[in-house]
Design a protein around this motif. Structure first.
Motif, PDB file in Angstrom:
ATOM      1  N   PHE A 261     -25.342 -23.507 -10.787  1.00 55.34           N
ATOM      2  CA  PHE A 261     -26.204 -23.122  -9.662  1.00 55.34           C
ATOM      3  C   PHE A 261     -27.426 -22.409 -10.228  1.00 55.34           C
ATOM      4  O   PHE A 261     -27.307 -21.329 -10.780  1.00 55.34           O
ATOM      5  CB  PHE A 261     -25.458 -22.199  -8.699  1.00 55.34           C
ATOM      6  CG  PHE A 261     -24.474 -22.917  -7.837  1.00 55.34           C
ATOM      7  CD1 PHE A 261     -23.265 -23.355  -8.364  1.00 55.34           C
ATOM      8  CD2 PHE A 261     -24.757 -23.170  -6.512  1.00 55.34           C
ATOM      9  CE1 PHE A 261     -22.359 -24.039  -7.575  1.00 55.34           C
ATOM     10  CE2 PHE A 261     -23.859 -23.850  -5.709  1.00 55.34           C
ATOM     11  CZ  PHE A 261     -22.655 -24.289  -6.247  1.00 55.34           C
TER      12      PHE A 261
ATOM     13  N   GLN B 288      -9.318 -26.077  -8.634  1.00 54.58           N
ATOM     14  CA  GLN B 288     -10.085 -26.891  -7.676  1.00 54.58           C
ATOM     15  C   GLN B 288     -11.184 -26.071  -7.008  1.00 54.58           C
ATOM     16  O   GLN B 288     -12.223 -26.590  -6.616  1.00 54.58           O
ATOM     17  CB  GLN B 288      -9.153 -27.450  -6.610  1.00 54.58           C
ATOM     18  CG  GLN B 288      -8.337 -28.609  -7.115  1.00 54.58           C
ATOM     19  CD  GLN B 288      -7.815 -29.451  -5.969  1.00 54.58           C
ATOM     20  OE1 GLN B 288      -8.487 -29.616  -4.960  1.00 54.58           O
ATOM     21  NE2 GLN B 288      -6.627 -29.986  -6.128  1.00 54.58           N
ATOM     22  N   LEU B 289     -10.899 -24.776  -6.852  1.00 53.56           N
ATOM     23  CA  LEU B 289     -11.877 -23.930  -6.164  1.00 53.56           C
ATOM     24  C   LEU B 289     -12.910 -23.320  -7.111  1.00 53.56           C
ATOM     25  O   LEU B 289     -13.868 -22.698  -6.671  1.00 53.56           O
ATOM     26  CB  LEU B 289     -11.147 -22.797  -5.423  1.00 53.56           C
ATOM     27  CG  LEU B 289     -10.362 -23.256  -4.204  1.00 53.56           C
ATOM     28  CD1 LEU B 289      -9.370 -22.187  -3.775  1.00 53.56           C
ATOM     29  CD2 LEU B 289     -11.306 -23.588  -3.062  1.00 53.56           C
ATOM     30  N   THR B 290     -12.675 -23.481  -8.383  1.00 51.22           N
ATOM     31  CA  THR B 290     -13.630 -22.945  -9.345  1.00 51.22           C
ATOM     32  C   THR B 290     -14.735 -23.972  -9.558  1.00 51.22           C
ATOM     33  O   THR B 290     -14.463 -25.110  -9.923  1.00 51.22           O
ATOM     34  CB  THR B 290     -12.922 -22.642 -10.679  1.00 51.22           C
ATOM     35  OG1 THR B 290     -11.810 -21.803 -10.401  1.00 51.22           O
ATOM     36  CG2 THR B 290     -13.856 -21.939 -11.650  1.00 51.22           C
ATOM     37  N   SER B 291     -15.931 -23.554  -9.304  1.00 51.82           N
ATOM     38  CA  SER B 291     -17.042 -24.500  -9.386  1.00 51.82           C
ATOM     39  C   SER B 291     -17.476 -24.725 -10.835  1.00 51.82           C
ATOM     40  O   SER B 291     -17.627 -23.776 -11.602  1.00 51.82           O
ATOM     41  CB  SER B 291     -18.217 -23.954  -8.571  1.00 51.82           C
ATOM     42  OG  SER B 291     -19.291 -24.812  -8.715  1.00 51.82           O
ATOM     43  N   LYS B 292     -17.617 -25.988 -11.183  1.00 53.87           N
ATOM     44  CA  LYS B 292     -18.084 -26.314 -12.545  1.00 53.87           C
ATOM     45  C   LYS B 292     -19.569 -26.656 -12.548  1.00 53.87           C
ATOM     46  O   LYS B 292     -20.167 -26.915 -13.587  1.00 53.87           O
ATOM     47  CB  LYS B 292     -17.298 -27.508 -13.103  1.00 53.87           C
ATOM     48  CG  LYS B 292     -15.949 -27.135 -13.705  1.00 53.87           C
ATOM     49  CD  LYS B 292     -14.821 -27.509 -12.788  1.00 53.87           C
ATOM     50  CE  LYS B 292     -13.517 -26.880 -13.215  1.00 53.87           C
ATOM     51  NZ  LYS B 292     -12.510 -26.909 -12.155  1.00 53.87           N
ATOM     52  N   VAL B 293     -20.123 -26.700 -11.380  1.00 58.07           N
ATOM     53  CA  VAL B 293     -21.539 -27.077 -11.263  1.00 58.07           C
ATOM     54  C   VAL B 293     -22.413 -25.852 -11.552  1.00 58.07           C
ATOM     55  O   VAL B 293     -22.045 -24.730 -11.221  1.00 58.07           O
ATOM     56  CB  VAL B 293     -21.814 -27.587  -9.822  1.00 58.07           C
ATOM     57  CG1 VAL B 293     -23.285 -27.868  -9.609  1.00 58.07           C
ATOM     58  CG2 VAL B 293     -20.985 -28.828  -9.565  1.00 58.07           C
TER      59      VAL B 293
END
Lengths: 168, 407
Positions: free
Chosen positions: B18, B11-16
């Motif tokens: 940047f 959940q804390l790993t960003s898939k977006v």
């Protein structure tokens, strides 16, 4: 510094900038939630590196070095920002740039998840989960012992498990 | 348990993705090309010169104001009553909001900055006081005065200054606060204002009673000699100000203070005092100093008092400046300890070692500054040339010339 070595150093810097800027931008944005400020901090960190006495081609752990420097820049940013008397602007819930909606939502999502943790634990979690740092690198970046990093991480995960009701 | 941990980390790993701006590389490279990596600076020039004891010399570009300090003694009834209240409390605390930077001198005020909160705690019976803002703290513990940069809690962790050194001054060395000194003695602030009213017929006074409060407004013109207006608008004394004091009619207690600077017909609030707590309950740690700071003893006397001292006595200020820059060029610390006794040489060495004086003009005086200003063109070790008005004064017992600002 003569012009040849200046040019060489500029080329070395350019390589680092191209290679690291998005990673550093993500690091800063996920803490600040503002593109302009995040990019300013990234720029400052890279220029500091350029003006330092470091040999740009032989920094042992460049990512750790840059993250540590950026972490300190972010601390300084918050330190300065926290002391402003200006009222908290409701507009901060909207990204400064329209095209940043997706990354801004991501910033808010992660910030909300971590909101209930103490600041020190939040930072360990961010470095581990969003920046994919190893525990020993986190210890170096934050200037704390490896044991402290691990215990902060463990407490944070336990806390998050409880707050997300995962223990039921 | 491990599954749960994985859920959380996922959940804390960003898939977006940047992505920084397309122009960022270009911007960074452009800035890098303009800089010279061989010239190491820990601080910007701006930071260096505003850290100087009297920044008055370099105010051409930045408007710096310092809190008002009148030279008079008590008279006005309301202010005197409020002064008595402050004298008789067991302790008081107040929040002082100033347009300034967090880690600069307490006296540094800049109308272009946001407000920085200062907290003052004063205990009249023991004369102990503590003044703190983010980035700078000073206190008198009853024996010595201490000045250092404290660590600060931010929303992502603790910010700790690079330099964990502090200075220990003998006795109650309130002078380190410069014009901010009056806030360590609120009773003095009141009595000085009373005297100011009495001695300055040009000041316009207006009183307003409202329910249980009394408001006193003072429109005070700038004080000083502005034949040369270099110092005009550089301190609250040297600026047209409107000062608003609100008192509780029943208890004679001061409730709030607001000081506006009037410049070019525009009014800007530069200082506010709020949340004054009387008979404040002092915590036992209030006047303790941190143990993890490396404390340096302040040199006794106002200068280094070494064999070079006599070289800065009995000469014209221009000659003193020439000698000072000659010492900077070769980094002659013995000499610099005298003429730059007000500076931490360790902190300025990276910027000023090798610095040369290219030319200077004749000194001038302005405002209420006790010394003189000398317009100088200097060249740093990296070849960069800048113009500075260096402030230098010799109004000390030994009449030694000391650089006081502009560096």
């Amino acid at each position: 510094m003569d012009s040849t070595s200046q040019q060489t150093r500029l080329k070395q810097l350019e390589r680092i900038v191209v290679q690291e800027q998005d990673k550093l931008f993500k690091f800063a944005y996920l803490r600040i939630g503002n593109r302009d400020d995040a990019e300013d901090l990234v720029q400052e960190v890279l220029l500091k590196l350029f003006c330092s006495e470091e040999h740009l081609n032989s920094i042992r752990n460049l990512e750790q070095y840059l993250f540590k420097s950026l972490h300190n820049q972010c601390l300084d940013y918050f330190r300065k920002k926290n002391i402003q008397l200006l009222p908290i602007d409701e507009a901060t819930l909207i990204p400064d740039h329209e095209e940043d909606q997706e990354i801004f939502d991501e910033y808010l999502r992660i910030a909300k998840l971590l909101n209930t943790l103490p600041a020190e634990q939040q930072e360990v979690i961010r470095l581990r989960c969003t920046d994919q740092c190893k525990f020993k690198d986190i210890a170096k970046i934050l200037g704390i012992s490896l044991a402290t990093v691990k215990s902060r991480y463990r407490y944070a995960i336990q806390h998050l498990q409880n707050s997300l009701n995962l223990n039921r | 348990m491990e599954d749960n941990q994985q859920i959380i980390t996922e959940q804390l790993t960003s898939k977006v993705v940047f992505k920084s701006s397309d122009t960022l590389t270009e911007q960074i490279m452009e800035k890098a090309e303009q800089s010279n990596p061989s010239f190491q600076k820990k601080c910007s020039f701006k930071k260096i010169f505003i850290t100087a004891v009297s920044a008055a010399a370099v105010l051409a570009a930045i408007v710096i104001l310092r809190p008002f300090l009148t030279q008079a003694y008590s008279a006005g009834t309301t202010f005197n009553k409020a002064s008595d209240v402050f004298s008789n409390v067991s302790a008081c605390s107040m929040e002082i909001f100033v347009r300034t930077l967090p880690d600069e001198n307490f006296s540094y005020i800049d109308v272009k900055q946001g407000f920085v909160k200062h907290t003052l705690i004063n205990q009249p019976s023991t004369k102990r006081w503590s003044l703190e803002k983010p980035g700078r703290k000073a206190l008198f513990d009853g024996t010595n005065t201490w000045l250092w940069q404290p660590s600060i809690q931010t929303s992502i962790g603790t910010w700790t200054p690079d330099n964990r050194t502090g200075t220990k001054f003998p006795g109650n060395s309130k002078g380190i606060l410069e014009d901010f000194v009056i806030y360590t003695e609120p009773f003095l602030m009141m009595s000085l204002e009373a005297q100011y009213i009495r001695l300055n017929p040009k000041a316009l006074i207006k009183k307003e009673k409202n329910d249980s409060k009394l408001t006193i407004l003072i429109d005070a013109p700038a004080i000083g000699n502005f034949e040369n207006d270099f110092c005009k608008n550089t301190s609250l004394e040297e600026t047209d100000t409107r000062r608003e004091y609100v008192f509780d009619l029943e208890t004679n207690r001061l409730l709030t203070v607001k000081i506006d600077a009037i410049m070019d017909g525009k009014s800007t609030t530069v200082l506010e005092i709020k949340n004054i707590q009387y008979d404040y309950d002092i915590d036992s740690s209030t006047f303790e100093v941190p143990k993890d700071v490396e404390w340096m003893e302040y040199l006794s006397g106002i200068h280094g008092n070494n064999s070079k001292t006599s070289e800065f006595v009995g000469i014209i200020p221009e000659r003193a400046i020439e000698k000072a820059f000659a010492a900077m060029e070769s980094w002659d610390e013995e000499t610099l300890k005298v003429v730059m006794a007000q500076y931490n040489l360790k902190n300025i060495k990276s910027t000023y070692a090798g610095c040369r004086l290219l030319s200077h003009k004749i000194h001038f005086r302005s405002g209420r500054y006790a010394g003189v200003f000398i317009p100088c063109t200097i060249q740093f070790a990296n070849g960069e040339k800048v113009n500075r008005n260096i402030a230098i004064r010799n109004d000390n017992k030994e009449h030694v010339w000391l650089i006081d600002g502009g560096i």
